[in-house]
Write a protein that holds these residues in place. Structure first.
Motif, short mmCIF file in Angstrom:
data_model
loop_
_atom_site.label_atom_id
_atom_site.label_comp_id
_atom_site.label_asym_id
_atom_site.label_seq_id
_atom_site.Cartn_x
_atom_site.Cartn_y
_atom_site.Cartn_z
N LYS A 208 12.82 -2.61 -4.91
CA LYS A 208 11.85 -2.40 -3.83
C LYS A 208 11.61 -0.91 -3.63
O LYS A 208 12.54 -0.11 -3.72
N PHE A 209 10.36 -0.56 -3.31
CA PHE A 209 10.01 0.86 -3.23
C PHE A 209 8.93 1.11 -2.18
O PHE A 209 8.02 1.89 -2.40
N GLU A 210 9.05 0.41 -1.04
CA GLU A 210 8.06 0.61 0.04
C GLU A 210 7.95 2.08 0.42
O GLU A 210 6.85 2.58 0.70
N ALA A 211 9.07 2.79 0.44
CA ALA A 211 9.06 4.19 0.88
C ALA A 211 8.40 5.12 -0.13
O ALA A 211 8.14 6.29 0.18
N ALA A 212 8.13 4.62 -1.34
CA ALA A 212 7.54 5.48 -2.36
C ALA A 212 6.07 5.77 -2.11
O ALA A 212 5.52 6.73 -2.62
N VAL A 213 5.42 4.92 -1.33
CA VAL A 213 3.99 5.10 -1.08
C VAL A 213 3.72 5.14 0.42
O VAL A 213 4.08 4.21 1.14
N ALA A 214 3.15 6.24 0.87
CA ALA A 214 2.66 6.33 2.24
C ALA A 214 3.76 6.19 3.30
O ALA A 214 3.54 5.61 4.36
N GLY A 215 4.92 6.75 3.00
CA GLY A 215 6.00 6.89 4.00
C GLY A 215 6.32 5.62 4.74
O GLY A 215 6.72 4.62 4.15
N GLY A 216 6.13 5.65 6.05
CA GLY A 216 6.54 4.53 6.88
C GLY A 216 5.54 3.39 6.97
O GLY A 216 5.79 2.39 7.62
N ILE A 217 4.39 3.52 6.31
CA ILE A 217 3.36 2.48 6.38
C ILE A 217 3.72 1.34 5.43
O ILE A 217 3.93 1.60 4.25
N PRO A 218 3.79 0.12 5.92
CA PRO A 218 4.15 -0.98 5.01
C PRO A 218 2.98 -1.40 4.13
O PRO A 218 2.46 -2.50 4.24
N VAL A 219 2.59 -0.51 3.24
CA VAL A 219 1.38 -0.78 2.46
C VAL A 219 1.71 -1.46 1.13
O VAL A 219 0.88 -2.23 0.62
N ILE A 220 2.89 -1.23 0.60
CA ILE A 220 3.31 -2.00 -0.58
C ILE A 220 3.36 -3.48 -0.16
O ILE A 220 2.80 -4.35 -0.81
N LYS A 221 4.01 -3.73 0.95
CA LYS A 221 4.07 -5.09 1.48
C LYS A 221 2.67 -5.60 1.82
O LYS A 221 2.33 -6.75 1.56
N GLY A 222 1.86 -4.72 2.39
CA GLY A 222 0.50 -5.11 2.75
C GLY A 222 -0.28 -5.62 1.54
O GLY A 222 -0.97 -6.63 1.62
N LEU A 223 -0.17 -4.92 0.41
CA LEU A 223 -0.90 -5.34 -0.79
C LEU A 223 -0.17 -6.48 -1.50
O LEU A 223 -0.79 -7.41 -2.00
N ARG A 224 1.15 -6.39 -1.58
CA ARG A 224 1.92 -7.37 -2.35
C ARG A 224 1.89 -8.74 -1.69
O ARG A 224 1.87 -9.77 -2.35
N GLU A 225 1.88 -8.74 -0.35
CA GLU A 225 1.99 -9.99 0.38
C GLU A 225 0.84 -10.22 1.36
O GLU A 225 0.34 -11.32 1.50
#
Lengths: 442, 442
Positions: free
Chosen positions: B136-153
């Motif tokens: 998991k690498f949510e913190a790798a993109v856009a800091g605290g914004i849950p955007v990996i999760k936003g796109l992935r899920e």
């Protein structure tokens, strides 16, 4: 290297109750994006059965390949169904009966029904937890915006200090249209109804009840509290006049219907404040730029800082997108507590009394055009200990002989404003109830 | 009713490699929010071991309760560790070695390392899938914004038509500060470095490489394609002058560094367009209001419509929030494909050639203050088939005797602009390379 991640051939089999625009949208989405969805879900998502009032109605989608049930509760009894998708609506009645039956039968439930979750979400979540199945309702709040997921999982490591946002697209459409056109509330409402942005019976929207449903759900997930719809203080937008919007504009604000929630530590323990009310929003605030039927939710976490989630708050496409995202989560076997933590652990917090809180406030009076009115109002403010930052009296009366007096207060206790207005109750100078709109902090 | 949802007593045991501001932030967050996290994760998340360069350094957090490893790779070999958190940084070297070792040993990996994921994410995801553990690498993109999760899920049910946004807080801080103060690039960069908003070596940020790392990761998840960092066309912000920002302002735009990606269907099959470049953003666009070190990502889905995720793009608190959210997901047993679909199924798309695409463009020339220059430029535009919408020549030359000529083109093919500028190559009228900034569509 070959992947050994589990690949499954068994599809996720769903039944859809309710084939209005959202139900038809879900069917269309699952067909249009079938390939992507199978890849992401790890298996196919297949509609098995549907139920609605009228079998023969043309919905623009082909339902001939699905089993039809005249009695929607039969969907919960079908052995070939893994998930029931409830898109019937209504907080009680058939929707609730179907939801109970589905969860009790060990089937997952996906719903877009904010009223049902606001009123019966805890009971349904307990049923889901007891049967170890998923209950998901992303589409119940803020349409296509993944904000349930955002709070349940995205900000899960944070203690939230505040959750607030624009939760009703109809109100936001009306307010931002009034702002753009200068038209008054009733005219814009009629136009919104004609264009399909407002229901024939708009009360749930314009009185703030719909936003309150959504806020109650967000609070529970954000703060780990029991859903408390009854504890939401609600004020709708029907009292906002074109003149208020013009006045706010002159002061650098727009008016938006804001739902906000936080937990306050008091001497008697923590209390939950939830309210929905029109607010003045400064132009620099991200919510001030949210126009039309758009929704936006801000979550402030003790580590994440301020996060904003924004998008279409309604419509068949966005709502279907949220429903289908829930289905993909279920296909991926993500069966967590519906409210992020198990119902038994949710805190039952009494509602907070906000009177001692401080805020800046916009107060508007409609008054008779005669001497002494300003003195009467300002004396009441003084006696209520309300400090006036600016005051504007409209130059000329309107057709009804009324004059508008609008003021912005310095930051002060909410109770003081109430006290000052109590002093003016029954005054013959006032031609109607004053309108009090808080100013949202930047 | 009592819940029968599985309650576990075994904590999730983590090891942290790298105790800079983010590593210390994660330790602080896990301690501060321990109660909430246990409730949401269903079990405690416990730091077991740490590794960093200097054991004795004061980091403001107590690490005496954790095992210490001088050699960080030893963290991957510890039997008492379920998850390794990699916060060392660097695309290769020790971070990559540790990550490989951890996944190979069957431990989950959480990382904030955008460079490593952009370069080696596919290899690591294959390792994770083969070992059936989470990466998991949510913190790798856009800091605290849950955007990996936003796109992935969050947008998982959609075919995305476009993903774009403000992905680098340093550039956004510099551009919005230039906008506010009128200062030039070099001065604002120096101030940003003094205030900690820019690194001592700012090249990765200001040249657009950091944004490109993040964009490559978002594209893969959003479009189901193999991560292709090398395919990102990158242009940084070093050529943007205060005068460009002033000129854009006069035209109703701000300048932002935008990363954007989409998939184009061509005769030879689909191609992936990824680019990072400064753009003119109209004031009505939600990204125009994103100031300071804030990040924002827009995802446009074929059913969801436009979704916006916004928040702090960096900082120890927000980044720790994202790392800990990943840990909670892992504690909840959410072990899905790191890039949403298994690596073997990600499409390998060649990079798109955007020359035939159309856009409006801002073009700025610095020219000698002498007769005939405008005729030369406008003739080149004509010969390149570029249609000029507006053109402004600054009244007076600057200290270097240069005059600025800025134009906005009508919508036209990108290749035409390139062709026109090729005609001007080597012209003695120009004192430097022209600056070409596309105008982001509303």
């Amino acid at each position: 290297m070959t992947t050994t991640a589990p690949l499954r051939t068994a599809p996720l089999r769903i039944a859809i109750a309710g084939l209005g625009t959202v139900g038809a949208g879900v069917i269309r989405l699952l067909a249009t994006n079938a390939g992507i969805i199978s890849a992401r879900a790890g298996r196919r998502i297949e509609v098995v059965a549907v139920s609605a009032r009228d079998r023969s109605k043309n919905r623009g989608v082909d339902i001939s390949g699905f089993a039809w049930e005249d009695d929607m509760s039969a969907l919960a009894r079908r052995d070939d169904v893994d998930v029931v998708v409830e898109l019937v609506g209504g907080s009680d009645g058939p929707a609730l009966a179907l939801s109970r039956a589905a969860l009790s039968a060990g089937k997952a439930l996906v719903t877009a029904n904010k009223a049902m979750i606001a009123h019966h979400g805890l009971e349904l979540a307990e049923l889901a937890e007891a049967n170890n199945v998923a209950l998901k309702f992303e589409a119940a709040v803020a349409g296509g915006i993944p904000v349930i997921k955002g709070l349940r999982e995205g900000t899960s490591a944070n203690a939230l200090t505040k959750v607030y946002g624009i939760l009703n697209g109809t109100c936001n459409y009306i307010l931002s249209t009034m702002e753009r056109t200068g038209a008054d509330f009733a005219d814009v409402l009629a136009e919104a109804q004609a264009r399909g942005f407002a229901e024939a019976d708009p009360a749930f929207d314009i009185e703030g009840v719909d936003a309150a449903h959504k806020l109650a759900i967000l609070s529970a997930i954000g703060f780990g509290t029991r859903v408390d719809f009854a504890g939401v203080r609600v004020c709708g937008i029907t009292q906002v006049r074109a003149a208020d919007i013009a006045q706010a504009d002159a002061l650098g604000f727009v008016i938006r219907l804001i739902g906000e929630a936080d937990v306050e530590d008091t001497e008697d323990g923590p209390r939950l404040l939830q309210r929905v009310r029109p607010c003045l929003v400064a132009r620099g605030h991200p919510l001030s730029a949210v126009d039309g039927p758009t929704n936006a939710v801000v979550a402030e976490g003790n580590f994440s800082g301020r996060l904003l989630f924004q998008g279409a708050g309604a419509g068949d496409g966005p709502t279907a997108s949220a429903v289908a995202a829930d289905l993909i989560d279920i296909a991926r076997d993500e069966v967590g507590a519906p409210f992020s933590i198990p119902v038994a652990q949710l805190a039952a917090l009494p509602p907070a009394e906000p009177g001692h809180r401080t805020e800046r406030t916009y107060i508007r009076f409609m008054v008779k055009d005669r001497p002494g009115v300003l003195a009467e109002i300002t004396a009441a403010m003084r006696d209520g200990n309300v400090s006036i930052e600016s005051l504007i009296q409209q130059g000329r009366g309107n057709a009804a002989g009324e004059v508008m007096v609008a003021m912005v207060t310095h930051e002060g206790q909410e109770a003081n404003v109430s006290a000052a207005l109590t002093l003016l109750e029954g005054s013959e100078s006032l031609t109607g109830e004053p309108l009090v709109l808080p100013i949202l902090p930047l």
